[in-house]
Design a protein around this motif. Structure first.
Motif, PDB file in Angstrom:
ATOM      1  N   UNK A 189     -64.793  -1.845  39.983  1.00  0.00           N
ATOM      2  CA  UNK A 189     -65.018  -3.278  39.830  1.00  0.00           C
ATOM      3  C   UNK A 189     -66.181  -3.526  38.875  1.00  0.00           C
ATOM      4  N   UNK A 190     -66.050  -4.593  38.108  1.00  0.00           N
ATOM      5  CA  UNK A 190     -67.137  -5.058  37.251  1.00  0.00           C
ATOM      6  C   UNK A 190     -67.531  -6.453  37.720  1.00  0.00           C
ATOM      7  N   UNK A 191     -68.819  -6.738  37.657  1.00  0.00           N
ATOM      8  CA  UNK A 191     -69.344  -8.004  38.145  1.00  0.00           C
ATOM      9  C   UNK A 191     -70.015  -8.784  37.016  1.00  0.00           C
ATOM     10  N   UNK A 192     -70.008 -10.087  37.172  1.00  0.00           N
ATOM     11  CA  UNK A 192     -70.783 -10.958  36.301  1.00  0.00           C
ATOM     12  C   UNK A 192     -71.576 -11.903  37.194  1.00  0.00           C
ATOM     13  N   UNK A 193     -72.862 -11.651  37.283  1.00  0.00           N
ATOM     14  CA  UNK A 193     -73.756 -12.532  38.045  1.00  0.00           C
ATOM     15  C   UNK A 193     -74.187 -13.660  37.127  1.00  0.00           C
ATOM     16  N   UNK A 194     -73.923 -14.870  37.551  1.00  0.00           N
ATOM     17  CA  UNK A 194     -74.239 -16.042  36.731  1.00  0.00           C
ATOM     18  C   UNK A 194     -75.238 -16.904  37.482  1.00  0.00           C
ATOM     19  N   UNK A 195     -76.414 -17.064  36.912  1.00  0.00           N
ATOM     20  CA  UNK A 195     -77.470 -17.884  37.498  1.00  0.00           C
ATOM     21  C   UNK A 195     -77.783 -19.067  36.609  1.00  0.00           C
ATOM     22  N   UNK A 196     -78.482 -20.026  37.157  1.00  0.00           N
ATOM     23  CA  UNK A 196     -78.891 -21.216  36.386  1.00  0.00           C
ATOM     24  C   UNK A 196     -77.710 -21.825  35.647  1.00  0.00           C
ATOM     25  N   UNK A 197     -76.645 -22.008  36.354  1.00  0.00           N
ATOM     26  CA  UNK A 197     -75.423 -22.506  35.725  1.00  0.00           C
ATOM     27  C   UNK A 197     -75.578 -23.932  35.238  1.00  0.00           C
ATOM     28  N   UNK A 198     -74.915 -24.213  34.130  1.00  0.00           N
ATOM     29  CA  UNK A 198     -74.974 -25.524  33.490  1.00  0.00           C
ATOM     30  C   UNK A 198     -73.559 -26.102  33.411  1.00  0.00           C
ATOM     31  N   UNK A 199     -73.448 -27.409  33.303  1.00  0.00           N
ATOM     32  CA  UNK A 199     -72.107 -28.001  33.173  1.00  0.00           C
ATOM     33  C   UNK A 199     -71.311 -27.412  32.010  1.00  0.00           C
ATOM     34  N   UNK A 200     -71.986 -27.036  30.953  1.00  0.00           N
ATOM     35  CA  UNK A 200     -71.284 -26.465  29.800  1.00  0.00           C
ATOM     36  C   UNK A 200     -70.765 -25.058  30.056  1.00  0.00           C
ATOM     37  N   UNK A 224     -57.029 -10.123  32.729  1.00  0.00           N
ATOM     38  CA  UNK A 224     -56.718 -10.721  34.016  1.00  0.00           C
ATOM     39  C   UNK A 224     -56.173 -12.133  33.835  1.00  0.00           C
ATOM     40  N   UNK A 225     -55.905 -12.781  34.953  1.00  0.00           N
ATOM     41  CA  UNK A 225     -55.307 -14.112  34.922  1.00  0.00           C
ATOM     42  C   UNK A 225     -56.351 -15.215  34.806  1.00  0.00           C
ATOM     43  N   UNK A 226     -57.602 -14.861  35.019  1.00  0.00           N
ATOM     44  CA  UNK A 226     -58.680 -15.835  34.908  1.00  0.00           C
ATOM     45  C   UNK A 226     -59.069 -16.441  36.246  1.00  0.00           C
ATOM     46  N   UNK A 227     -60.310 -16.889  36.315  1.00  0.00           N
ATOM     47  CA  UNK A 227     -60.808 -17.591  37.497  1.00  0.00           C
ATOM     48  C   UNK A 227     -61.591 -18.807  37.016  1.00  0.00           C
ATOM     49  N   UNK A 228     -61.368 -19.929  37.670  1.00  0.00           N
ATOM     50  CA  UNK A 228     -61.978 -21.188  37.235  1.00  0.00           C
ATOM     51  C   UNK A 228     -63.412 -21.279  37.749  1.00  0.00           C
ATOM     52  N   UNK A 229     -64.317 -21.622  36.851  1.00  0.00           N
ATOM     53  CA  UNK A 229     -65.703 -21.924  37.205  1.00  0.00           C
ATOM     54  C   UNK A 229     -65.969 -23.370  36.793  1.00  0.00           C
ATOM     55  N   UNK A 230     -66.393 -24.169  37.749  1.00  0.00           N
ATOM     56  CA  UNK A 230     -66.707 -25.564  37.485  1.00  0.00           C
ATOM     57  C   UNK A 230     -68.137 -25.838  37.924  1.00  0.00           C
ATOM     58  N   UNK A 231     -68.940 -26.315  36.993  1.00  0.00           N
ATOM     59  CA  UNK A 231     -70.338 -26.631  37.289  1.00  0.00           C
ATOM     60  C   UNK A 231     -70.489 -28.144  37.196  1.00  0.00           C
ATOM     61  N   UNK A 232     -70.697 -28.746  38.327  1.00  0.00           N
ATOM     62  CA  UNK A 232     -70.740 -30.209  38.381  1.00  0.00           C
ATOM     63  C   UNK A 232     -71.493 -30.655  39.618  1.00  0.00           C
ATOM     64  N   UNK A 233     -72.175 -31.783  39.485  1.00  0.00           N
ATOM     65  CA  UNK A 233     -72.847 -32.364  40.648  1.00  0.00           C
ATOM     66  C   UNK A 233     -71.936 -33.372  41.341  1.00  0.00           C
ATOM     67  N   UNK A 288     -76.242 -17.866  24.492  1.00  0.00           N
ATOM     68  CA  UNK A 288     -76.450 -18.918  25.491  1.00  0.00           C
ATOM     69  C   UNK A 288     -76.430 -18.382  26.921  1.00  0.00           C
ATOM     70  N   UNK A 289     -76.039 -17.122  27.107  1.00  0.00           N
ATOM     71  CA  UNK A 289     -75.987 -16.517  28.427  1.00  0.00           C
ATOM     72  C   UNK A 289     -77.156 -15.569  28.687  1.00  0.00           C
ATOM     73  N   UNK A 290     -77.873 -15.202  27.644  1.00  0.00           N
ATOM     74  CA  UNK A 290     -78.970 -14.249  27.809  1.00  0.00           C
ATOM     75  C   UNK A 290     -80.021 -14.804  28.761  1.00  0.00           C
ATOM     76  N   UNK A 291     -80.434 -13.978  29.688  1.00  0.00           N
ATOM     77  CA  UNK A 291     -81.429 -14.385  30.659  1.00  0.00           C
ATOM     78  C   UNK A 291     -80.862 -15.103  31.867  1.00  0.00           C
ATOM     79  N   UNK A 292     -79.603 -15.510  31.797  1.00  0.00           N
ATOM     80  CA  UNK A 292     -78.968 -16.190  32.933  1.00  0.00           C
ATOM     81  C   UNK A 292     -77.860 -15.361  33.565  1.00  0.00           C
ATOM     82  N   UNK A 293     -77.131 -14.614  32.752  1.00  0.00           N
ATOM     83  CA  UNK A 293     -75.991 -13.825  33.234  1.00  0.00           C
ATOM     84  C   UNK A 293     -76.337 -12.346  33.194  1.00  0.00           C
ATOM     85  N   UNK A 294     -75.794 -11.606  34.160  1.00  0.00           N
ATOM     86  CA  UNK A 294     -75.966 -10.160  34.190  1.00  0.00           C
ATOM     87  C   UNK A 294     -74.635  -9.498  34.493  1.00  0.00           C
ATOM     88  N   UNK A 295     -74.247  -8.565  33.638  1.00  0.00           N
ATOM     89  CA  UNK A 295     -73.021  -7.820  33.852  1.00  0.00           C
ATOM     90  C   UNK A 295     -73.360  -6.448  34.420  1.00  0.00           C
TER      91      UNK A 295
END
Length: 125
Positions: free
Chosen positions: A78-89, A116-125, A63-70
């Motif tokens: 440092x490691x990065x996660x680029x997240x595009x076209x984010x969805x509420x799910x 790590x301790x985690x970071x919150x991602x919220x996708x909402x309008x 479900x992340x293929x084509x939208x996320x890039x590590x």
């Protein structure tokens, strides 16, 4: 202090982008595979993406293929996660994890030594 620190989470509208960072403290990430996992309320922690220690191998959940890039920057430790076209799910707490075997295991949490301790991602309008 935890050995891994995530940052970059936040609130974003559907279709938006975020870049998460995973920085190491007290050790070098050069020889570690790094994975991103996420956990939504009431759900199990699931694999999102991983990258081998060399950076030559990456993997993504379907479900992340084509939208996320590590990616990784060993100079910045440092490691990065680029997240595009984010969805509420995609709403969840995102965790990074480091595995000393250097191999990318997307579905095997026990392969990872540090979290790590985690970071919150919220996708909402």
């Amino acid at each position: 202090q935890l050995p891994l620190v995530e940052s970059g989470g936040g609130l974003v509208q559907p279709g938006g982008s975020l870049r998460l960072s995973c920085a190491a403290s007290g050790f070098t990430l050069d020889y570690y595979a790094i994975a991103w996992f996420r956990q939504a309320p009431g759900k199990e922690r699931e694999g999102v993406s991983c990258i081998s220690s060399s950076g030559g191998s990456t993997n993504y959940a379907d479900s992340m293929k084509g939208r996320f890039t590590i990616s990784r920057d060993n100079v910045k430790n440092t490691v990065y996660l680029q997240m595009n076209s984010l969805k509420p799910e995609d709403t969840a707490i995102y965790y990074c994890a480091a595995g000393s075997n250097g191999v990318c295991y997307l579905y095997d949490k026990v392969r990872y030594d540090y979290w790590g301790q985690g970071t919150q991602v919220t996708v909402s309008s």
